[in-house]
Scaffold this motif. Structure first.
Motif, PDB file in Angstrom:
ATOM      1  N   ILE A   1     -14.188 -19.859   3.703  1.00  0.00           N
ATOM      2  CA  ILE A   1     -14.269 -18.665   2.863  1.00  0.00           C
ATOM      3  C   ILE A   1     -14.899 -19.018   1.519  1.00  0.00           C
ATOM      4  N   THR A   2     -15.291 -17.997   0.794  1.00  0.00           N
ATOM      5  CA  THR A   2     -15.778 -18.182  -0.568  1.00  0.00           C
ATOM      6  C   THR A   2     -14.629 -17.854  -1.512  1.00  0.00           C
ATOM      7  N   ALA A   3     -14.338 -18.779  -2.414  1.00  0.00           N
ATOM      8  CA  ALA A   3     -13.245 -18.591  -3.368  1.00  0.00           C
ATOM      9  C   ALA A   3     -13.769 -18.903  -4.762  1.00  0.00           C
ATOM     10  N   PRO A   4     -13.405 -18.094  -5.745  1.00  0.00           N
ATOM     11  CA  PRO A   4     -13.904 -18.345  -7.101  1.00  0.00           C
ATOM     12  C   PRO A   4     -13.279 -19.593  -7.712  1.00  0.00           C
ATOM     13  N   LEU A   5     -14.053 -20.264  -8.531  1.00  0.00           N
ATOM     14  CA  LEU A   5     -13.525 -21.365  -9.332  1.00  0.00           C
ATOM     15  C   LEU A   5     -13.023 -20.766 -10.629  1.00  0.00           C
ATOM     16  N   GLN A   6     -11.823 -21.108 -11.022  1.00  0.00           N
ATOM     17  CA  GLN A   6     -11.276 -20.613 -12.277  1.00  0.00           C
ATOM     18  C   GLN A   6     -10.836 -21.794 -13.121  1.00  0.00           C
ATOM     19  N   ALA A   7     -11.020 -21.661 -14.427  1.00  0.00           N
ATOM     20  CA  ALA A   7     -10.710 -22.771 -15.331  1.00  0.00           C
ATOM     21  C   ALA A   7     -10.119 -22.259 -16.632  1.00  0.00           C
ATOM     22  N   ASP A   8      -9.273 -23.085 -17.211  1.00  0.00           N
ATOM     23  CA  ASP A   8      -8.813 -22.899 -18.583  1.00  0.00           C
ATOM     24  C   ASP A   8      -9.582 -23.919 -19.410  1.00  0.00           C
TER      25      ASP A   8
END
Length: 120
Positions: free
Chosen positions: A37-44
């Motif tokens: 699947i395509t999953a977003p990369l999230q960062a702080d």
């Protein structure tokens, strides 16, 4: 499904059913296309003048050295039972975290503040 594969004398069908029911042995195992699947990369992120929380970033925003290591494509190797539990909210969501746990906007632990105060 495994019984059906056995009756049909089909090792590929038996193997597929076993992997679906028990989970695929590793992310490197051959997966059906519907298991990626395509999953977003999230960062702080933060700097002296700015702080970002839960920002969605592109893998292309990462340093070039990371392009082959980090992707927005995610192999889903969990068993179908595990996937059902995740959907039903019975399992905690799976995330990868590379830093210490804290809420965005909160202060770092005292030892990190002291380190920064000393010029670290």
């Amino acid at each position: 499904m495994i019984v059906l594969g056995g009756r049909a004398f089909s090792e590929p069908l038996r193997s597929w059913a076993r992997n679906e029911l028990q989970g695929y042995p590793s992310p490197d195992a051959p997966l059906p296309t519907y298991r990626t699947i395509t999953a977003p990369l999230q960062a702080d992120s933060h700097s002296r003048f700015w702080q970002g929380c839960n920002e969605t970033i592109s893998a292309l925003d990462l340093p070039e050295i990371a392009h082959d290591l980090i992707s927005e494509r995610l192999p889903v190797t969990f068993s179908v039972g595990k996937i059902q539990n995740l959907i039903a909210g019975q399992d905690p969501p799976h995330t990868a975290q590379t830093g210490p746990t804290r809420q965005c906007g909160t202060s770092p632990p005292d030892d990190q503040r002291a380190f920064r105060a000393r010029g670290g």
